[in-house]
Design a protein around this motif. Structure first.
Motif, PDB file in Angstrom:
ATOM      1  N   GLY A  94      36.172  25.778  -1.197  1.00 40.86           N
ATOM      2  CA  GLY A  94      36.708  26.483  -2.357  1.00 40.86           C
ATOM      3  C   GLY A  94      37.037  27.945  -2.085  1.00 40.86           C
ATOM      4  N   TYR A  95      36.733  28.400  -0.868  1.00 39.86           N
ATOM      5  CA  TYR A  95      37.005  29.791  -0.488  1.00 39.86           C
ATOM      6  C   TYR A  95      38.506  29.993  -0.266  1.00 39.86           C
ATOM      7  CZ  TYR A  95      36.942  34.104   2.245  1.00 39.86           C
ATOM      8  OH  TYR A  95      37.160  35.378   2.707  1.00 39.86           O
ATOM      9  N   ALA A  96      39.006  31.135  -0.678  1.00 40.26           N
ATOM     10  CA  ALA A  96      40.387  31.540  -0.400  1.00 40.26           C
ATOM     11  C   ALA A  96      40.405  33.043  -0.188  1.00 40.26           C
ATOM     12  CB  ALA A  96      41.316  31.160  -1.552  1.00 40.26           C
ATOM     13  N   ASP A  97      41.257  33.478   0.743  1.00 39.70           N
ATOM     14  CA  ASP A  97      41.397  34.920   0.958  1.00 39.70           C
ATOM     15  C   ASP A  97      42.767  35.269   1.501  1.00 39.70           C
ATOM     16  OD1 ASP A  97      41.468  34.668   3.772  1.00 39.70           O
ATOM     17  OD2 ASP A  97      39.565  35.671   4.092  1.00 39.70           O
ATOM     18  N   MET A  98      43.000  36.560   1.555  1.00 39.78           N
ATOM     19  CA  MET A  98      44.168  37.131   2.202  1.00 39.78           C
ATOM     20  C   MET A  98      43.616  38.042   3.286  1.00 39.78           C
ATOM     21  SD  MET A  98      47.324  39.266   0.522  1.00 39.78           S
ATOM     22  CE  MET A  98      46.304  40.594  -0.056  1.00 39.78           C
ATOM     23  N   THR A  99      43.990  37.768   4.541  1.00 41.58           N
ATOM     24  CA  THR A  99      43.407  38.488   5.667  1.00 41.58           C
ATOM     25  C   THR A  99      44.486  39.129   6.526  1.00 41.58           C
ATOM     26  OG1 THR A  99      41.533  36.973   5.741  1.00 41.58           O
ATOM     27  CG2 THR A  99      41.926  38.270   7.693  1.00 41.58           C
ATOM     28  N   PHE A 100      44.285  40.401   6.830  1.00 35.97           N
ATOM     29  CA  PHE A 100      45.157  41.165   7.725  1.00 35.97           C
ATOM     30  C   PHE A 100      44.509  41.181   9.106  1.00 35.97           C
ATOM     31  CE2 PHE A 100      45.959  45.098   9.976  1.00 35.97           C
ATOM     32  CZ  PHE A 100      47.327  45.252   9.882  1.00 35.97           C
ATOM     33  N   PHE A 101      45.252  40.756  10.121  1.00 33.60           N
ATOM     34  CA  PHE A 101      44.814  40.853  11.509  1.00 33.60           C
ATOM     35  C   PHE A 101      45.674  41.888  12.215  1.00 33.60           C
ATOM     36  CE2 PHE A 101      43.385  36.554  10.470  1.00 33.60           C
ATOM     37  CZ  PHE A 101      42.100  36.575  10.994  1.00 33.60           C
ATOM     38  N   ASN A 102      45.042  42.847  12.861  1.00 30.53           N
ATOM     39  CA  ASN A 102      45.757  43.907  13.561  1.00 30.53           C
ATOM     40  C   ASN A 102      46.177  43.448  14.960  1.00 30.53           C
ATOM     41  OD1 ASN A 102      46.859  46.468  13.814  1.00 30.53           O
ATOM     42  ND2 ASN A 102      45.028  47.259  14.821  1.00 30.53           N
ATOM     43  N   GLU A 103      46.837  42.313  14.998  1.00 30.99           N
ATOM     44  CA  GLU A 103      47.416  41.785  16.231  1.00 30.99           C
ATOM     45  C   GLU A 103      48.534  40.833  15.845  1.00 30.99           C
ATOM     46  OE1 GLU A 103      44.645  39.160  18.502  1.00 30.99           O
ATOM     47  OE2 GLU A 103      43.271  39.608  16.866  1.00 30.99           O
ATOM     48  N   LYS A 104      49.623  40.920  16.563  1.00 28.53           N
ATOM     49  CA  LYS A 104      50.811  40.159  16.171  1.00 28.53           C
ATOM     50  C   LYS A 104      50.760  38.698  16.553  1.00 28.53           C
ATOM     51  CE  LYS A 104      53.469  41.250  20.267  1.00 28.53           C
ATOM     52  NZ  LYS A 104      54.698  41.765  20.800  1.00 28.53           N
ATOM     53  N   ASP A 105      49.844  38.318  17.434  1.00 32.68           N
ATOM     54  CA  ASP A 105      49.826  36.931  17.900  1.00 32.68           C
ATOM     55  C   ASP A 105      48.460  36.269  17.765  1.00 32.68           C
ATOM     56  OD1 ASP A 105      48.573  38.425  19.814  1.00 32.68           O
ATOM     57  OD2 ASP A 105      49.849  37.809  21.471  1.00 32.68           O
ATOM     58  N   ARG A 106      47.724  36.635  16.741  1.00 38.49           N
ATOM     59  CA  ARG A 106      46.409  36.017  16.519  1.00 38.49           C
ATOM     60  C   ARG A 106      46.556  34.498  16.341  1.00 38.49           C
ATOM     61  NH1 ARG A 106      41.369  35.467  17.440  1.00 38.49           N
ATOM     62  NH2 ARG A 106      40.109  34.752  15.706  1.00 38.49           N
ATOM     63  N   TYR A 107      47.502  34.107  15.485  1.00 42.34           N
ATOM     64  CA  TYR A 107      47.763  32.693  15.245  1.00 42.34           C
ATOM     65  C   TYR A 107      49.248  32.409  15.408  1.00 42.34           C
ATOM     66  CZ  TYR A 107      43.068  32.685  13.374  1.00 42.34           C
ATOM     67  OH  TYR A 107      41.711  32.813  13.228  1.00 42.34           O
ATOM     68  N   SER A 108      49.555  31.171  15.767  1.00 41.61           N
ATOM     69  CA  SER A 108      50.945  30.754  15.873  1.00 41.61           C
ATOM     70  C   SER A 108      51.307  29.866  14.675  1.00 41.61           C
ATOM     71  CB  SER A 108      51.187  29.993  17.177  1.00 41.61           C
ATOM     72  OG  SER A 108      50.374  28.836  17.236  1.00 41.61           O
ATOM     73  N   LYS A 109      52.582  29.589  14.543  1.00 40.35           N
ATOM     74  CA  LYS A 109      53.045  28.676  13.491  1.00 40.35           C
ATOM     75  C   LYS A 109      52.689  27.247  13.892  1.00 40.35           C
ATOM     76  CE  LYS A 109      57.012  31.552  12.433  1.00 40.35           C
ATOM     77  NZ  LYS A 109      58.488  31.620  12.455  1.00 40.35           N
ATOM     78  N   LYS A 110      52.394  26.426  12.888  1.00 40.13           N
ATOM     79  CA  LYS A 110      52.125  25.007  13.123  1.00 40.13           C
ATOM     80  C   LYS A 110      53.383  24.305  13.560  1.00 40.13           C
ATOM     81  CE  LYS A 110      48.295  22.940  10.814  1.00 40.13           C
ATOM     82  NZ  LYS A 110      47.788  22.264   9.668  1.00 40.13           N
TER      83      LYS A 110
END
Length: 110
Positions: A94-110
């Motif tokens: 049930g958790y939801a958030d908006m998270t800023f990562f100070n790196e451009k490639d932390r995650y890729s698109k699915k």
């Protein structure tokens, strides 16, 4: 699954995050990423570190141990993890958030 985010967010690319029970949408900047995440299952986060991270809790609860200090964050709370600081935790269904990562490639698109 997304019940909290409006269509404009749900139309963003999904982020490829290797956790079970997560739906995440990726907003990509030149030097950062913003991830809109929802969890339908409890998730244990193993200890790790990366560039700085700033999160705003939109729903539910997360327990984070940041640099050895355990905190519980709920709807409306904000958290900050400095660059290179080890952290781990538990995210509750049930958790939801908006998270800023100070790196451009932390995650890729699915």
């Amino acid at each position: 699954m997304s019940k909290i985010f409006p269509e404009v967010i749900k139309n963003l690319p999904e982020a490829d995050i290797p956790l079970d029970g997560i739906t995440a949408f990726l907003s990509q900047g030149d030097q950062h990423q913003i991830i809109f995440m929802e969890f339908e299952k409890d998730v244990d986060l193993p200890e790790h570190e990366h560039e700085s991270q700033y999160g705003i809790v939109l729903e539910g609860k997360i327990e984070l141990t940041i640099d050895g200090v355990k905190n519980t964050f709920v709807k409306g709370d904000r958290y900050y993890i400095p660059s290179g600081v080890k952290h781990f935790g538990k995210i509750f269904a049930g958790y939801a958030d908006m998270t800023f990562f100070n790196e451009k490639d932390r995650y890729s698109k699915k």
